[in-house]
Design a protein around this motif. Structure first.
Motif, PDB file in Angstrom:
ATOM      1  N   ARG A  99       0.837  -1.211   0.000  1.00 58.73           N
ATOM      2  CA  ARG A  99       0.000   0.000   0.000  1.00 58.73           C
ATOM      3  C   ARG A  99       0.869   1.256   0.000  1.00 58.73           C
ATOM      4  O   ARG A  99       0.536   2.251  -0.656  1.00 58.73           O
ATOM      5  CB  ARG A  99      -0.931   0.004   1.217  1.00 58.73           C
ATOM      6  N   ALA A 100       1.975   1.208   0.737  1.00 60.38           N
ATOM      7  CA  ALA A 100       2.883   2.357   0.785  1.00 60.38           C
ATOM      8  C   ALA A 100       3.490   2.631  -0.589  1.00 60.38           C
ATOM      9  O   ALA A 100       3.676   3.794  -0.979  1.00 60.38           O
ATOM     10  CB  ALA A 100       3.990   2.115   1.821  1.00 60.38           C
ATOM     11  N   LEU A 101       3.806   1.578  -1.329  1.00 62.50           N
ATOM     12  CA  LEU A 101       4.352   1.741  -2.682  1.00 62.50           C
ATOM     13  C   LEU A 101       3.326   2.365  -3.618  1.00 62.50           C
ATOM     14  O   LEU A 101       3.653   3.248  -4.420  1.00 62.50           O
ATOM     15  CB  LEU A 101       4.815   0.389  -3.228  1.00 62.50           C
ATOM     16  N   LEU A 102       2.082   1.910  -3.517  1.00 60.38           N
ATOM     17  CA  LEU A 102       1.017   2.476  -4.351  1.00 60.38           C
ATOM     18  C   LEU A 102       0.790   3.946  -4.007  1.00 60.38           C
ATOM     19  O   LEU A 102       0.616   4.786  -4.904  1.00 60.38           O
ATOM     20  CB  LEU A 102      -0.274   1.679  -4.159  1.00 60.38           C
ATOM     21  N   LEU A 131      -2.419   0.470  -9.771  1.00 58.91           N
ATOM     22  CA  LEU A 131      -2.861   1.784  -9.311  1.00 58.91           C
ATOM     23  C   LEU A 131      -3.892   2.356 -10.271  1.00 58.91           C
ATOM     24  O   LEU A 131      -4.897   2.945  -9.847  1.00 58.91           O
ATOM     25  CB  LEU A 131      -1.660   2.723  -9.193  1.00 58.91           C
ATOM     26  N   SER A 132      -3.683   2.168 -11.554  1.00 59.43           N
ATOM     27  CA  SER A 132      -4.626   2.646 -12.565  1.00 59.43           C
ATOM     28  C   SER A 132      -5.993   1.996 -12.389  1.00 59.43           C
ATOM     29  O   SER A 132      -7.028   2.664 -12.455  1.00 59.43           O
ATOM     30  CB  SER A 132      -4.078   2.344 -13.961  1.00 59.43           C
ATOM     31  N   ALA A 133      -6.005   0.673 -12.126  1.00 61.22           N
ATOM     32  CA  ALA A 133      -7.269  -0.041 -11.931  1.00 61.22           C
ATOM     33  C   ALA A 133      -7.997   0.471 -10.690  1.00 61.22           C
ATOM     34  O   ALA A 133      -9.220   0.630 -10.700  1.00 61.22           O
ATOM     35  CB  ALA A 133      -6.994  -1.540 -11.802  1.00 61.22           C
ATOM     36  N   GLN A 134      -7.250   0.761  -9.626  1.00 61.86           N
ATOM     37  CA  GLN A 134      -7.857   1.289  -8.398  1.00 61.86           C
ATOM     38  C   GLN A 134      -8.453   2.668  -8.636  1.00 61.86           C
ATOM     39  O   GLN A 134      -9.575   2.955  -8.202  1.00 61.86           O
ATOM     40  CB  GLN A 134      -6.815   1.359  -7.281  1.00 61.86           C
ATOM     41  N   MET A 185      11.374   3.435 -10.494  1.00 62.60           N
ATOM     42  CA  MET A 185      11.269   2.444  -9.431  1.00 62.60           C
ATOM     43  C   MET A 185      11.987   2.927  -8.175  1.00 62.60           C
ATOM     44  O   MET A 185      11.506   2.747  -7.051  1.00 62.60           O
ATOM     45  CB  MET A 185      11.856   1.118  -9.896  1.00 62.60           C
ATOM     46  N   ASN A 186      13.142   3.552  -8.360  1.00 62.35           N
ATOM     47  CA  ASN A 186      13.928   4.023  -7.221  1.00 62.35           C
ATOM     48  C   ASN A 186      13.175   5.087  -6.431  1.00 62.35           C
ATOM     49  O   ASN A 186      13.125   5.059  -5.195  1.00 62.35           O
ATOM     50  CB  ASN A 186      15.271   4.581  -7.700  1.00 62.35           C
ATOM     51  N   LYS A 187      12.557   6.029  -7.144  1.00 57.92           N
ATOM     52  CA  LYS A 187      11.813   7.105  -6.475  1.00 57.92           C
ATOM     53  C   LYS A 187      10.597   6.558  -5.739  1.00 57.92           C
ATOM     54  O   LYS A 187      10.288   6.982  -4.621  1.00 57.92           O
ATOM     55  CB  LYS A 187      11.373   8.157  -7.492  1.00 57.92           C
ATOM     56  N   VAL A 188       9.901   5.629  -6.368  1.00 52.11           N
ATOM     57  CA  VAL A 188       8.714   5.042  -5.740  1.00 52.11           C
ATOM     58  C   VAL A 188       9.110   4.279  -4.475  1.00 52.11           C
ATOM     59  O   VAL A 188       8.469   4.411  -3.430  1.00 52.11           O
ATOM     60  CB  VAL A 188       7.975   4.109  -6.725  1.00 52.11           C
ATOM     61  N   ALA A 189      10.178   3.479  -4.576  1.00 49.42           N
ATOM     62  CA  ALA A 189      10.645   2.708  -3.418  1.00 49.42           C
ATOM     63  C   ALA A 189      11.097   3.632  -2.293  1.00 49.42           C
ATOM     64  O   ALA A 189      10.744   3.423  -1.121  1.00 49.42           O
ATOM     65  CB  ALA A 189      11.785   1.783  -3.837  1.00 49.42           C
ATOM     66  N   LYS A 190      11.837   4.659  -2.637  1.00 53.36           N
ATOM     67  CA  LYS A 190      12.326   5.609  -1.629  1.00 53.36           C
ATOM     68  C   LYS A 190      11.158   6.285  -0.927  1.00 53.36           C
ATOM     69  O   LYS A 190      11.166   6.468   0.295  1.00 53.36           O
ATOM     70  CB  LYS A 190      13.223   6.653  -2.294  1.00 53.36           C
ATOM     71  N   GLY A 191      10.122   6.660  -1.688  1.00 51.59           N
ATOM     72  CA  GLY A 191       8.942   7.302  -1.114  1.00 51.59           C
ATOM     73  C   GLY A 191       8.178   6.393  -0.171  1.00 51.59           C
ATOM     74  O   GLY A 191       7.468   6.860   0.728  1.00 51.59           O
ATOM     75  N   SER A 227      14.086  -4.222  -2.848  1.00 52.09           N
ATOM     76  CA  SER A 227      12.926  -4.787  -2.147  1.00 52.09           C
ATOM     77  C   SER A 227      11.633  -4.564  -2.915  1.00 52.09           C
ATOM     78  O   SER A 227      10.611  -5.195  -2.614  1.00 52.09           O
ATOM     79  CB  SER A 227      12.810  -4.170  -0.747  1.00 52.09           C
ATOM     80  N   PHE A 228      11.665  -3.661  -3.893  1.00 54.32           N
ATOM     81  CA  PHE A 228      10.479  -3.388  -4.710  1.00 54.32           C
ATOM     82  C   PHE A 228       9.942  -4.671  -5.323  1.00 54.32           C
ATOM     83  O   PHE A 228       8.735  -4.899  -5.389  1.00 54.32           O
ATOM     84  CB  PHE A 228      10.838  -2.380  -5.805  1.00 54.32           C
ATOM     85  N   TYR A 229      10.866  -5.548  -5.772  1.00 53.54           N
ATOM     86  CA  TYR A 229      10.475  -6.768  -6.477  1.00 53.54           C
ATOM     87  C   TYR A 229       9.807  -7.785  -5.567  1.00 53.54           C
ATOM     88  O   TYR A 229       9.254  -8.776  -6.056  1.00 53.54           O
ATOM     89  CB  TYR A 229      11.694  -7.391  -7.156  1.00 53.54           C
ATOM     90  N   ASN A 230       9.847  -7.570  -4.269  1.00 50.41           N
ATOM     91  CA  ASN A 230       9.112  -8.444  -3.355  1.00 50.41           C
ATOM     92  C   ASN A 230       7.609  -8.174  -3.403  1.00 50.41           C
ATOM     93  O   ASN A 230       6.814  -8.959  -2.873  1.00 50.41           O
ATOM     94  CB  ASN A 230       9.598  -8.251  -1.919  1.00 50.41           C
ATOM     95  N   HIS A 231       7.237  -7.053  -4.039  1.00 55.92           N
ATOM     96  CA  HIS A 231       5.838  -6.619  -4.036  1.00 55.92           C
ATOM     97  C   HIS A 231       5.244  -6.480  -5.435  1.00 55.92           C
ATOM     98  O   HIS A 231       4.063  -6.755  -5.643  1.00 55.92           O
ATOM     99  CB  HIS A 231       5.730  -5.290  -3.276  1.00 55.92           C
ATOM    100  N   PHE A 232       6.062  -6.051  -6.394  1.00 57.91           N
ATOM    101  CA  PHE A 232       5.614  -5.909  -7.785  1.00 57.91           C
ATOM    102  C   PHE A 232       6.725  -6.392  -8.703  1.00 57.91           C
ATOM    103  O   PHE A 232       7.901  -6.146  -8.437  1.00 57.91           O
ATOM    104  CB  PHE A 232       5.273  -4.445  -8.118  1.00 57.91           C
TER     105      PHE A 232
END
Length: 232
Positions: free
Chosen positions: A25-28, A73-76, A45-51, A58-63
């Motif tokens: 959820r934090a990544l989204l 995110l677009s579907a939501q 990816m780096n900016k999203v993960a940092k945020g 660790s991003f790849y553990n989720h997406f």
């Protein structure tokens, strides 16, 4: 029993899943915030993960990819945008023949208000979505290559509006070629998008824009609906 004690009773596997869901959820949320600020050009990816407070690996553990995150995110966003207004539009089209001009105008204004309210919840996001949307190409085979997550959201929503209009037509015992519905939706969407931006620039009030759109839609729908075939 304290909250801490309650949490300690949760199985380790469940704790792990809860923590993973929280990070997802934090990544989204991070991606939405980043896109609202910078648009597609600022997404990485780096900016999203940092945020989200995690390291990029660790991003790849989720997406599996940044595109996969954007697609989710677009579907939501599409569901959040369309859910409260889908049936309102379907009902308005379904009841078109029994509505007086004043009743149609009132229903139409209510529907338009929902669209404006949704856009102004995050106007920066709305602007970037319009800026980043892919343009239609003459080559249908190349159309699939335009699937780029958030950048494609406006096009996907217009396709959903086409389905909503077709459903409304069917419920009013009408049928119409999809190309005619697409034309009606594109005309309406172009007007709505332009006037939302005009309101944001304070060129006129939201009510002025909605009044004008309602009048325009009255003429557009009258021409469109009277030209469609009734199965009766």
């Amino acid at each position: 029993m304290t909250v801490l004690a309650q949490y300690s009773d949760v199985p380790t596997e469940s704790k792990r899943e809860m923590a993973k869901a929280k990070t997802r959820r934090a990544l989204l949320k991070s991606a939405l915030r980043l896109y609202s600020l910078e648009g597609a050009q600022g997404m990485s990816m780096n900016k999203v993960a940092k945020g989200a407070g995690i390291a990029q690996p660790s991003f790849y553990n989720h997406f599996e990819s940044l595109e996969a995150l954007q697609n989710e995110l677009s579907a939501q966003l599409k569901d959040n945008y369309l859910s409260p207004m889908r049936m309102a539009w379907v009902d308005m089209l379904k009841d078109y023949d029994v509505l007086s001009k004043a009743q149609f105008n009132e229903r139409c204004q209510q529907c338009l208000m929902m669209i404006f309210d949704s856009a102004f919840q995050n106007i920066a996001l709305f602007q970037h979505l319009l800026e980043d949307r892919p343009r239609f190409t003459a080559n249908i085979e190349n159309q699939s290559s335009l699937n780029n997550g958030l950048g494609n959201l406006v096009i996907e929503i217009q396709e959903e509006w086409t389905e909503i209009f077709i459903q409304g037509l069917q419920l009013s015992n009408r049928s119409c070629e999809r190309s005619a519905v697409n034309l009606c939706v594109d005309i309406a969407a172009a007007q709505v998008h332009e006037l939302i931006l005009g309101c944001h620039q304070q060129r006129y009030s939201r009510q002025q824009a909605i009044d004008t759109l309602s009048s325009s839609f009255d003429a557009l729908f009258a021409n469109f609906l009277h030209g469609s075939n009734s199965s009766e």
